[in-house]
Scaffold this active site. Structure first.
Site, PDB file in Angstrom:
ATOM      1  N   HIS A   1       0.822  -1.211   0.000  1.00 35.15           N
ATOM      2  CA  HIS A   1       0.000   0.000   0.000  1.00 35.15           C
ATOM      3  C   HIS A   1       0.860   1.267   0.000  1.00 35.15           C
ATOM      4  CE1 HIS A   1       0.275  -0.226   4.545  1.00 35.15           C
ATOM      5  NE2 HIS A   1       0.376   1.083   4.372  1.00 35.15           N
TER       6      HIS A   1
ATOM      7  N   ASP B   1      -0.561  -7.439   1.153  1.00 35.15           N
ATOM      8  CA  ASP B   1       0.098  -6.145   1.329  1.00 35.15           C
ATOM      9  C   ASP B   1       1.612  -6.315   1.491  1.00 35.15           C
ATOM     10  OD1 ASP B   1       0.442  -3.460   1.618  1.00 35.15           O
ATOM     11  OD2 ASP B   1      -0.482  -3.314   3.603  1.00 35.15           O
TER      12      ASP B   1
ATOM     13  N   SER C   1       4.172   1.957   8.373  1.00 34.85           N
ATOM     14  CA  SER C   1       3.886   1.005   7.294  1.00 34.85           C
ATOM     15  C   SER C   1       5.161   0.465   6.667  1.00 34.85           C
ATOM     16  CB  SER C   1       3.124   1.710   6.167  1.00 34.85           C
ATOM     17  OG  SER C   1       1.768   1.788   6.455  1.00 34.85           O
TER      18      SER C   1
END
Ligand SMILES: *[C@@H]1O[C@H](CO)[C@@H](O)[C@H](O)[C@H]1NC(C)=O
Ligand SMILES: *[C@@H]1O[C@H](CO)[C@@H](O)[C@H](O)[C@H]1NC(C)=O
Ligand SMILES: *[C@@H]1O[C@H](CO)[C@@H](O)[C@H](O)[C@H]1NC(C)=O
Ligand SMILES: *[C@@H]1O[C@H](CO)[C@@H](O)[C@H](O)[C@H]1NC(C)=O
Length: 240
Positions: free
Chosen positions: A68, A109, A193
């Site tokens: 992402h 992801d 992330s």
């Protein structure tokens, strides 16, 4: 299911569900001893410099991160051996290989980035092991590391690396067999992330999203061991 509107993807400035006023964050954490996590990689867009993610070096020429991150990082530069993000070394350009269909499946992801100039390994730049295909057991004592926010409710990034010990309590699926979920009052937050969940010295997960619950947050990590075939396909052939 589009996980974006259900949970918070831990990408900088990308929030669907505001958190409460908790004053911790990643990583609740303790500042890491400088250069003690030499596989950590800081990734920034070279044009939109506010877009950033974390990643980790898995071979001299490959960094692993979350898929992402791809949208925000169309012109990525990776920075190795970083202590304080206010003093970045020379960045390395990279080509991105996100796993297909990551927008629709939480467990997908994962992204690899091939460095245009392979890293020279030294005391501050090193590789972390990936899970091996013969043993899918995950040690429950883990570490999560990142340069993300120190608060859940508003973005306040750390310029130095922080880390937190986490104990995996329950390895059952939350959304998808390819996601490791862990519930903890503390944990990764925005800007974390793409960082690693390290269990028994092995990178087993990738920081993907979190979700607020009554007694804390559930963090979702992409389960790396589920993607070893894809990883081998993208990383072949080995050109050190
Ligand atoms: C790491 O960064 C911190 C914050 O800027 C600084 O105080 C420290 O001296 C740095 N350590 C090393 C080894 O560069
Ligand atoms: C290790 O490599 C990094 C990145 O290439 C570089 O910035 C750093 O100065 C090197 N450190 C040593 C001790 O050679
Ligand atoms: C984190 O876990 C490691 C390994 O179990 C341990 O050595 C270390 O002291 C722990 N750190 C903290 C702050 O609890
Ligand atoms: C842990 O896993 C069990 C099934 O093995 C499940 O019944 C339980 O609800 C899970 N607990 C949490 C907190 O997710």
């Amino acid at each position: 299911m589009n996980i974006c509107c259900f949970v918070t993807i831990l990408l900088l400035l990308h929030s669907c569900t505001p958190g409460d006023g908790m004053d911790h964050g990643i990583v609740g954490g303790h500042v890491s001893v400088p250069h003690s996590r030499p596989y950590m990689v800081y990734i920034q867009d070279s044009i939109k410099t506010k877009e950033k993610c974390d990643g980790f070096l898995v071979r001299e020429d490959f960094v692993m991160t979350a898929a992402h991150c791809h949208d925000g990082l169309r012109h990525p530069k990776v920075y190795l051996g970083v202590n304080d993000t206010q003093f970045l070394p020379h960045g390395i350009e990279a080509d991105s290989f996100p796993l297909q269909d990551f927008e629709n499946r939480a467990g997908n992801d994962i992204m690899l980035m091939k460095l245009k100039t392979p890293a020279t390994l030294n005391k501050t730049v090193a590789i972390i092991d990936l899970p091996n295909p013969w043993n899918d057991k995950i040690s429950k004592d883990c570490l999560v590391v990142g340069w993300g926010s120190t608060k859940y409710d508003h973005y306040s990034p750390s310029t130095v690396l922080k880390e937190l010990n986490v104990t995996l309590k329950n390895l059952t699926n939350c959304f998808d067999p390819d996601v490791i979920c862990n519930e903890d009052p503390l944990g990764p937050s925005q800007g974390d992330s793409g960082g690693p969940l390290i269990c028994g010295g092995v990178a087993q997960g990738i920081v993907s999203f979190n979700m607020k619950q009554s007694n804390g947050y559930v963090t979702g990590y992409t389960r790396i061991s589920q993607h070893l075939l894809w990883i081998n396909k993208v990383m072949k052939p080995h050109k050190p």
